[in-house]
Design a protein around this motif. Structure first.
Motif, mmCIF file in Angstrom:
data_model
loop_
_atom_site.group_PDB
_atom_site.id
_atom_site.type_symbol
_atom_site.label_atom_id
_atom_site.label_comp_id
_atom_site.label_asym_id
_atom_site.label_seq_id
_atom_site.Cartn_x
_atom_site.Cartn_y
_atom_site.Cartn_z
ATOM 1 N N GLU A 289 11.705 -104.945 132.539
ATOM 2 C CA GLU A 289 11.808 -103.856 131.575
ATOM 3 C C GLU A 289 10.696 -102.857 131.835
ATOM 4 O OE1 GLU A 289 11.299 -105.201 127.545
ATOM 5 O OE2 GLU A 289 9.660 -106.562 128.071
ATOM 6 N N TYR A 290 10.950 -101.606 131.453
ATOM 7 C CA TYR A 290 9.950 -100.557 131.614
ATOM 8 C C TYR A 290 10.297 -99.400 130.684
ATOM 9 C CZ TYR A 290 13.579 -98.420 134.540
ATOM 10 O OH TYR A 290 14.761 -97.909 134.996
ATOM 11 N N LEU B 290 7.600 -93.604 135.189
ATOM 12 C CA LEU B 290 7.885 -94.987 134.831
ATOM 13 C C LEU B 290 6.598 -95.651 134.356
ATOM 14 C CD1 LEU B 290 10.312 -96.102 137.678
ATOM 15 C CD2 LEU B 290 10.802 -94.913 135.532
ATOM 16 N N ILE B 291 6.670 -96.310 133.210
ATOM 17 C CA ILE B 291 5.500 -96.873 132.540
ATOM 18 C C ILE B 291 5.731 -98.362 132.315
ATOM 19 C CG2 ILE B 291 4.038 -96.726 130.498
ATOM 20 C CD1 ILE B 291 5.125 -93.819 130.186
ATOM 21 N N LYS B 292 4.779 -99.151 132.755
ATOM 22 C CA LYS B 292 4.923 -100.606 132.588
ATOM 23 C C LYS B 292 4.578 -101.001 131.160
ATOM 24 C CE LYS B 292 0.294 -101.580 134.455
ATOM 25 N NZ LYS B 292 -0.449 -102.248 135.540
ATOM 26 N N ILE B 293 5.199 -102.072 130.719
ATOM 27 C CA ILE B 293 5.009 -102.573 129.361
ATOM 28 C C ILE B 293 3.941 -103.655 129.381
ATOM 29 C CG2 ILE B 293 6.099 -103.833 127.474
ATOM 30 C CD1 ILE B 293 8.659 -102.375 128.102
ATOM 31 N N VAL B 294 2.906 -103.441 128.572
ATOM 32 C CA VAL B 294 1.830 -104.411 128.430
ATOM 33 C C VAL B 294 1.964 -105.062 127.062
ATOM 34 C CG1 VAL B 294 -0.668 -104.746 128.342
ATOM 35 C CG2 VAL B 294 0.319 -103.070 129.921
ATOM 36 N N PRO C 132 0.792 -96.123 133.681
ATOM 37 C CA PRO C 132 1.896 -95.744 134.577
ATOM 38 C C PRO C 132 2.029 -96.731 135.725
ATOM 39 C CG PRO C 132 -0.018 -94.381 135.016
ATOM 40 C CD PRO C 132 -0.358 -95.209 133.811
ATOM 41 N N ILE C 133 3.250 -96.885 136.213
ATOM 42 C CA ILE C 133 3.488 -97.775 137.346
ATOM 43 C C ILE C 133 2.919 -97.182 138.627
ATOM 44 C CG2 ILE C 133 5.337 -98.741 138.792
ATOM 45 C CD1 ILE C 133 6.936 -99.225 136.266
ATOM 46 N N SER C 134 2.957 -95.843 138.744
ATOM 47 C CA SER C 134 2.430 -95.190 139.943
ATOM 48 C C SER C 134 1.930 -93.803 139.574
ATOM 49 C CB SER C 134 3.504 -95.089 141.031
ATOM 50 O OG SER C 134 4.507 -94.171 140.638
#
Length: 217
Positions: A133-134, A153-157, A168-170
């Motif tokens: 998920e993201y 795209l943003i990772k979920i913490v 952010p993922i990148s």
């Protein structure tokens, strides 16, 4: 459980026999954060409704997988919901991409439908499991039947879902040019190729072979 089993069997049968009337034509690329404003200005000049701002989106996307007997790959379904506004959940099935050198774009079967907010629980009861998920945050443009998205795209913490701006993922944005059309409209790909040429050299939109890269679309 009888209803769940029947739904799972019907879904698998539809996917395996390709009872899907629509195809998604797709080109993808990426652009560094430092150059994304230049791309946004280019898109505003090329796309429809130039007097209005592009449509913003801020969505959570969840990919669920179902392992099937006698199948080499699991069945994947994506569920997307808007964050911060009241909108129906969206469920999407994407078939395996076809990378044909004679075509200017990647092509894959596609099915979209709106659903209620209990869809993730229902898929879990059917046997689906969370794959990844993201969060996707960005803008959507339109040019005729073409859709162009520019998204971070943003990772979920865990424990920080409401404040993801610093995760952010990148250091780049994903750019996607796509059209969903009925089977048989091969001229779509050429329209997209011509439009993609107008975005160079800011971004190079390509058909990406995920199988060769070892990743998921």
């Amino acid at each position: 459980m009888a209803i769940v089993s029947s739904a799972r069997e019907s879904l698998s049968h539809a996917m395996n026999n390709r009872f899907l009337p629509n195809l998604e034509y797709l080109l993808q690329g990426s652009i560094l954060d430092s150059a994304v404003e230049h791309l946004m200005h280019r898109l505003k000049g090329l796309c429809d409704n130039v007097d209005t701002s592009p449509e913003p989106f801020h969505d959570l996307e969840v990919c669920m997988s179902l392992r099937q007997p006698n199948a080499n790959q699991p069945l994947l379904l994506r569920v997307r919901r808007a964050l911060g506004r009241d909108a129906p959940f969206q469920m999407r099935y994407l078939g395996n991409p076809e990378v044909d050198q004679r075509r200017p774009t990647l092509v894959r079967s596609c099915m979209d439908c709106a659903c209620t907010n209990g869809i993730l629980e229902f898929l879990t009861e059917m046997g689906f499991r969370l794959e990844f998920e993201y969060i996707a945050k960005g803008y959507m443009f339109r040019k005729g039947r073409m859709k162009i998205t520019v998204s971070k795209l943003i990772k979920i913490v865990p424990g920080k879902q409401q404040d993801m701006a610093n995760e952010p993922i990148s250091q780049s944005y994903i750019v996607e040019l796509s059209v969903v059309a009925p089977t048989g409209q091969e001229n779509v790909g050429e329209e997209m190729r011509v439009f993609a040429e107008q975005l160079k050299p800011l971004v190079q939109l390509e058909k990406i072979d995920y199988k060769r890269l070892g990743g998921m679309p």
